[in-house]
Design a protein around this motif. Structure first.
Motif, PDB file in Angstrom:
ATOM      1  N   GLU A 335       0.824  -1.204   0.000  1.00 18.45           N
ATOM      2  CA  GLU A 335       0.000   0.000   0.000  1.00 18.45           C
ATOM      3  C   GLU A 335       0.861   1.258   0.000  1.00 18.45           C
ATOM      4  OE1 GLU A 335      -3.174  -0.023  -0.408  1.00 18.45           O
ATOM      5  OE2 GLU A 335      -3.332  -2.200  -0.337  1.00 18.45           O
ATOM      6  N   ALA A 336       1.980   1.222   0.716  1.00 16.07           N
ATOM      7  CA  ALA A 336       2.850   2.402   0.775  1.00 16.07           C
ATOM      8  C   ALA A 336       3.513   2.677  -0.572  1.00 16.07           C
ATOM      9  CB  ALA A 336       3.908   2.220   1.861  1.00 16.07           C
ATOM     10  N   CYS A 337       3.862   1.623  -1.301  1.00 20.52           N
ATOM     11  CA  CYS A 337       4.564   1.797  -2.577  1.00 20.52           C
ATOM     12  C   CYS A 337       3.621   2.058  -3.746  1.00 20.52           C
ATOM     13  CB  CYS A 337       5.418   0.566  -2.881  1.00 20.52           C
ATOM     14  SG  CYS A 337       6.826   0.355  -1.778  1.00 20.52           S
ATOM     15  N   SER A 338       2.351   1.722  -3.599  1.00 17.95           N
ATOM     16  CA  SER A 338       1.396   1.893  -4.702  1.00 17.95           C
ATOM     17  C   SER A 338       0.289   2.874  -4.341  1.00 17.95           C
ATOM     18  CB  SER A 338       0.784   0.541  -5.080  1.00 17.95           C
ATOM     19  OG  SER A 338       0.109  -0.044  -3.978  1.00 17.95           O
ATOM     20  N   LEU A 339       0.570   3.791  -3.432  1.00 21.59           N
ATOM     21  CA  LEU A 339      -0.462   4.718  -2.974  1.00 21.59           C
ATOM     22  C   LEU A 339      -0.942   5.624  -4.101  1.00 21.59           C
ATOM     23  CD1 LEU A 339      -2.156   6.034  -0.774  1.00 21.59           C
ATOM     24  CD2 LEU A 339      -0.183   7.431  -0.164  1.00 21.59           C
ATOM     25  N   HIS A 355      -3.001  -2.976 -13.768  1.00 18.50           N
ATOM     26  CA  HIS A 355      -2.794  -2.479 -12.410  1.00 18.50           C
ATOM     27  C   HIS A 355      -2.927  -3.592 -11.376  1.00 18.50           C
ATOM     28  CE1 HIS A 355      -4.067   1.450 -14.385  1.00 18.50           C
ATOM     29  NE2 HIS A 355      -2.863   1.697 -13.920  1.00 18.50           N
ATOM     30  N   ASP A 356      -3.910  -4.459 -11.545  1.00 16.47           N
ATOM     31  CA  ASP A 356      -4.099  -5.524 -10.558  1.00 16.47           C
ATOM     32  C   ASP A 356      -2.973  -6.544 -10.612  1.00 16.47           C
ATOM     33  OD1 ASP A 356      -4.857  -6.216 -13.068  1.00 16.47           O
ATOM     34  OD2 ASP A 356      -6.610  -7.388 -12.485  1.00 16.47           O
ATOM     35  N   VAL A 357      -2.452  -6.812 -11.801  1.00 15.07           N
ATOM     36  CA  VAL A 357      -1.336  -7.764 -11.935  1.00 15.07           C
ATOM     37  C   VAL A 357      -0.071  -7.194 -11.309  1.00 15.07           C
ATOM     38  CG1 VAL A 357       0.144  -8.950 -13.594  1.00 15.07           C
ATOM     39  CG2 VAL A 357      -2.312  -8.873 -13.968  1.00 15.07           C
ATOM     40  N   GLU A 358       0.180  -5.904 -11.544  1.00 14.63           N
ATOM     41  CA  GLU A 358       1.367  -5.278 -10.949  1.00 14.63           C
ATOM     42  C   GLU A 358       1.297  -5.297  -9.420  1.00 14.63           C
ATOM     43  OE1 GLU A 358       1.494  -1.409 -12.633  1.00 14.63           O
ATOM     44  OE2 GLU A 358       2.239  -2.087 -14.587  1.00 14.63           O
ATOM     45  N   LYS A 359       0.105  -5.065  -8.885  1.00  9.67           N
ATOM     46  CA  LYS A 359      -0.034  -5.065  -7.430  1.00  9.67           C
ATOM     47  C   LYS A 359       0.181  -6.465  -6.866  1.00  9.67           C
ATOM     48  CE  LYS A 359      -3.034  -3.269  -3.786  1.00  9.67           C
ATOM     49  NZ  LYS A 359      -4.321  -2.587  -3.500  1.00  9.67           N
ATOM     50  N   GLU A 360      -0.357  -7.482  -7.528  1.00 17.75           N
ATOM     51  CA  GLU A 360      -0.166  -8.853  -7.046  1.00 17.75           C
ATOM     52  C   GLU A 360       1.294  -9.279  -7.161  1.00 17.75           C
ATOM     53  OE1 GLU A 360      -2.277 -10.738  -5.459  1.00 17.75           O
ATOM     54  OE2 GLU A 360      -3.739  -9.117  -5.576  1.00 17.75           O
ATOM     55  N   ASP A 361       1.970  -8.846  -8.211  1.00 16.16           N
ATOM     56  CA  ASP A 361       3.388  -9.186  -8.344  1.00 16.16           C
ATOM     57  C   ASP A 361       4.209  -8.513  -7.253  1.00 16.16           C
ATOM     58  OD1 ASP A 361       5.627 -10.346 -10.070  1.00 16.16           O
ATOM     59  OD2 ASP A 361       6.199  -8.232  -9.994  1.00 16.16           O
ATOM     60  N   MET A 362       3.842  -7.279  -6.891  1.00 16.33           N
ATOM     61  CA  MET A 362       4.547  -6.605  -5.802  1.00 16.33           C
ATOM     62  C   MET A 362       4.334  -7.346  -4.486  1.00 16.33           C
ATOM     63  SD  MET A 362       4.346  -2.580  -4.655  1.00 16.33           S
ATOM     64  CE  MET A 362       4.551  -2.050  -6.363  1.00 16.33           C
ATOM     65  N   ARG A 363       3.120  -7.822  -4.243  1.00 14.81           N
ATOM     66  CA  ARG A 363       2.857  -8.612  -3.049  1.00 14.81           C
ATOM     67  C   ARG A 363       3.714  -9.886  -3.044  1.00 14.81           C
ATOM     68  NH1 ARG A 363      -2.969  -7.618  -3.851  1.00 14.81           N
ATOM     69  NH2 ARG A 363      -3.711  -6.163  -2.270  1.00 14.81           N
TER      70      ARG A 363
END
Length: 383
Positions: A335-339, A355-363
């Motif tokens: 959340e801090a990096c993708s605010l 956007h959803d794929v990038e967020k899941e990859d970051m997780r």
């Protein structure tokens, strides 16, 4: 008589022009065709039954998309299994040569992941990939990672085996540290120089300018800048009080400037020395977290929260905290990096499969960091 008739005609024409407006010139079009025209013959309706149902819109809910992708992955796996069962004898890399994956301790007190009777090896040194006995969660996760592969060829793709790749990176760092003749090995020096560059453009310290109140346009509150400051302040306070005492971290952009502001030289020297002194496992985790989130501050906060080397710091921070806050885990780091991305997609919409794929990859990347740096001294709840 002829001359008089011509003169009278010219006078008549002149008088008509003076009293009547001239008519516009008429354009005559002639269309040439080389084929005969045919009338349309309507066909009778042959469809039987009720009309087709209305199209179903694409799934917009997160869990619906996950279910749809899970079904697609299952179909893909069935197709891969079908192709693997009909492979030619010479295509050994396209089929899985192991049946079971399990973890066994060796004589030196390390955990080894075995594919049947073959140990998983470090691709650079070709030695068995040994995992400290204090990291049982990491060993189990690597075994699960290999158990999900359907062919040996997939093991050549590092994005399919993130835990194996980061563990191999930690092994390479430890090996060069033990064989280096200088105080800092070459690979450690290269990692330190690379990571310190992210400090001047740290994602956590890049705050948007304060929105200007235009006439007739409503300002959204809280603004993006207010949200960024609210997210960054607890992380900065933790780092400057427990990890880098007395260090000053300045925002990347000053008011009205588009050029990043460099951090003070003393700040860079302290943080650079801290990076260079990290153990091999923590340094590999920090490198992965910085590259995933583009933030050195968030990466340092995540590593120090879960590292078994910082158990005393974690206990000191808990004792000096009035409330009992939630641990800084994968969700908080993501959340801090993708605010800013979340704020923009909340206003303008999310691009599906981007956007959803990038967020899941970051997780996924941050999750591998937690597993690599944590140990048996740190209880791992859901993160």
């Amino acid at each position: 008589m002829a001359a008089k008739r011509v003169v009278s005609l010219e006078a008549t024409a002149s008088s008509l022009r003076s009293h009547r407006p001239l008519l516009p010139a008429l354009e005559i079009h002639r269309w040439l065709h080389t084929s005969l025209s045919h009338a349309a013959n309507p066909l009778p309706e042959t469809a039987a039954g009720p009309p087709p149902s209305a199209p179903i819109p694409a799934a917009s809910h997160y869990y619906q998309r996950v279910d749809r992708r899970r079904r697609q992955a299952e179909l893909l796996k069935k197709g891969q299994d079908l192709r693997t069962s009909h492979m030619k004898p010479g295509s050994a890399m396209k089929k899985r040569f192991w049946k079971d994956v399990h973890v066994k301790p060796d004589a030196e007190g390390h955990n080894i992941v075995y594919l049947d009777n073959r140990p998983v090896r470090n691709p650079s040194t070709k030695t068995p990939l040994s995992i400290p006995i204090s990291k049982p969660h990491l060993a189990t996760a690597i075994a699960l990672e290999w158990d999900l592969l359907v062919s040996a060829q997939q093991a050549l793709r590092t994005h399919l085996i993130p835990l194996t790749s980061i563990t191999s990176r930690a092994h390479d760092i430890a090996l060069q540290d033990s064989t280096s003749t200088s105080s800092i090995s070459k690979v450690r020096s290269e990692i330190t120089d690379t990571l310190i560059r992210y400090l001047d453009t740290d994602t956590l310290l890049c705050w948007a300018p304060e929105p200007a109140a235009d006439a007739g346009q409503e300002v959204i509150r809280p603004s993006l800048r207010e949200l960024q400051i609210h997210t960054a302040q607890p992380i900065i306070a933790y780092l400057t009080q427990n990890i880098w005492p007395g260090v000053e971290l300045k925002p990347t952009f000053e008011s009205g400037s588009i050029l990043p502001t460099a951090q003070p030289a003393a700040t860079q020297a302290v943080i650079k020395g801290w990076i260079a002194g990290l153990p091999a496992w923590e340094l590999a985790g920090l490198e992965r977290a910085v590259l995933a989130g583009k933030s050195l501050c968030v990466a340092a906060r995540l590593v120090c929260e879960w590292s078994e080397e910082y158990g005393q710091v974690q206990e000191y921070a808990r004792r000096n905290t009035k409330d009992s806050p939630q641990r800084f885990g994968v969700e908080q780091a993501t959340e801090a990096c993708s605010l800013e991305v979340r704020w923009q997609t909340g206003r303008w919409g999310e691009v599906e499969d981007t956007h959803d794929v990038e967020k899941e990859d970051m997780r996924r990347q941050f999750g591998s960091v937690v597993l690599v740096v944590s140990g048996s001294g740190n209880e791992i709840p859901e993160v």
